[in-house]
Scaffold this active site. Sequence first.
Site, short mmCIF file in Angstrom:
data_model
loop_
_atom_site.label_atom_id
_atom_site.label_comp_id
_atom_site.label_asym_id
_atom_site.label_seq_id
_atom_site.Cartn_x
_atom_site.Cartn_y
_atom_site.Cartn_z
N LYS A 1 45.84 33.91 33.32
CA LYS A 1 45.72 33.57 34.75
C LYS A 1 45.91 32.07 34.95
O LYS A 1 46.55 31.63 35.92
CB LYS A 1 44.37 34.05 35.30
CG LYS A 1 44.30 35.58 35.42
CD LYS A 1 42.92 36.14 35.71
CE LYS A 1 42.95 37.68 35.67
NZ LYS A 1 41.66 38.33 35.87
N GLN B 1 35.35 37.05 35.91
CA GLN B 1 36.03 38.01 35.03
C GLN B 1 35.05 39.10 34.59
O GLN B 1 33.94 38.82 34.15
CB GLN B 1 36.61 37.26 33.82
CG GLN B 1 37.47 38.11 32.91
CD GLN B 1 38.76 38.61 33.56
OE1 GLN B 1 39.33 37.95 34.43
NE2 GLN B 1 39.23 39.77 33.15
N ASP C 1 39.88 38.67 44.19
CA ASP C 1 39.98 39.95 43.49
C ASP C 1 39.96 41.12 44.47
O ASP C 1 40.32 42.24 44.11
CB ASP C 1 38.78 40.13 42.54
CG ASP C 1 39.09 39.79 41.09
OD1 ASP C 1 40.25 39.98 40.68
OD2 ASP C 1 38.17 39.34 40.39
N1 GUN Z 1 38.61 42.83 34.39
C1 GUN Z 1 39.61 43.70 34.29
N2 GUN Z 1 40.44 43.62 35.37
C2 GUN Z 1 39.90 42.66 36.18
C3 GUN Z 1 40.28 42.10 37.43
O1 GUN Z 1 41.29 42.49 38.05
N3 GUN Z 1 39.47 41.12 37.92
C4 GUN Z 1 38.35 40.70 37.26
N4 GUN Z 1 37.61 39.74 37.85
N5 GUN Z 1 37.97 41.20 36.09
C5 GUN Z 1 38.73 42.17 35.55
#
Ligand code: GUN
Length: 290
Positions: free
Chosen positions: A52, A96, A119
């Site tokens: 990211k 996350q 998100d």
């Molecule tokens: N863990 C797995 N996929 C995601 C996501 O799209 N966002 C976040 N914050 N954690 C994740």
Amino acid sequence: MQLLDGKSCSEKIRQEIAKEVAEIKSNGDRAPHLAAVLVGNDGASQNYVAFKVKDCDEVGFNSTVIRMEETATEQNLLEKIAELNSNDKIDGFIVQLPLPSHIDEDKVILAIDPKKDVDGFCPENVGNMSLGLPTFLSATPNGIMELFRRYSIETDGKHCVVLGRSNIVGTPMSILMSRNTNPGNATVTIAHSRTKGLQELCLSADILIVAIGKTEFVTADMVKEGAVVIDVGQTRVPDSTKKNGFRNVGDVDFDNVKDKCSYITYVTGGVGPMTRASLLQNTLKAHQRR
Ligand code: GUN
């Protein structure tokens, strides 16, 4: 069979975003800024966050990673979230997932300011999505919708089976596919661990979206000839022939399923890169809404 190439699609999206960022900067405004909170040492989560950050660099966003120890308390994390909510230099942030088991994920998501929830996990944003109002769409379902859009895959009137009902993939995916939009307008069945007659149900799917976190769960005898198959799964499986000691395996038995499909995604160049591209789109939107 055609591969749905999330890698190249996401590359195009990043180029589009980079152009917009260049324009923002040439107007004298600061670049969009994404922050990511990473709690603990989960290898996969560390990798996702690193990607990211790399994506942010590529499009010209600012990014900040906030690392917290595995032993951080729920209160420590809630205080960090309060800081990020009130920091005007940060347009959006993510925490996350998964979090260590002593932290309540629901409490954490509820603490995020919906205006910074890139998100799309907060109740307000999920509610807006359900009503078709402007919002931050959950990254993975939106990435999949973008694949349908960019490959002009017909979804109208099709039977879409979503395997898995998680808050971050299965549930929002089923809502987006059922709404009166294009792509969308599908007849959706959401299936899960208690569903009976799963093989028959999957065989009736024109579009099969698999997000159950069980490696190679969907086998060729569960897939209709000509179906579109989307594999959201990505599990690390030990593999001594690999430099890093593991390989990523999806929820679909790709090698045996692929020849039955009209379109299929592959792990890791399908849904994963599209999820990351959606996060960038949401962060740009958060910056624009400021
Ligand atoms: N863990 C797995 N996929 C995601 C996501 O799209 N966002 C976040 N914050 N954690 C994740």
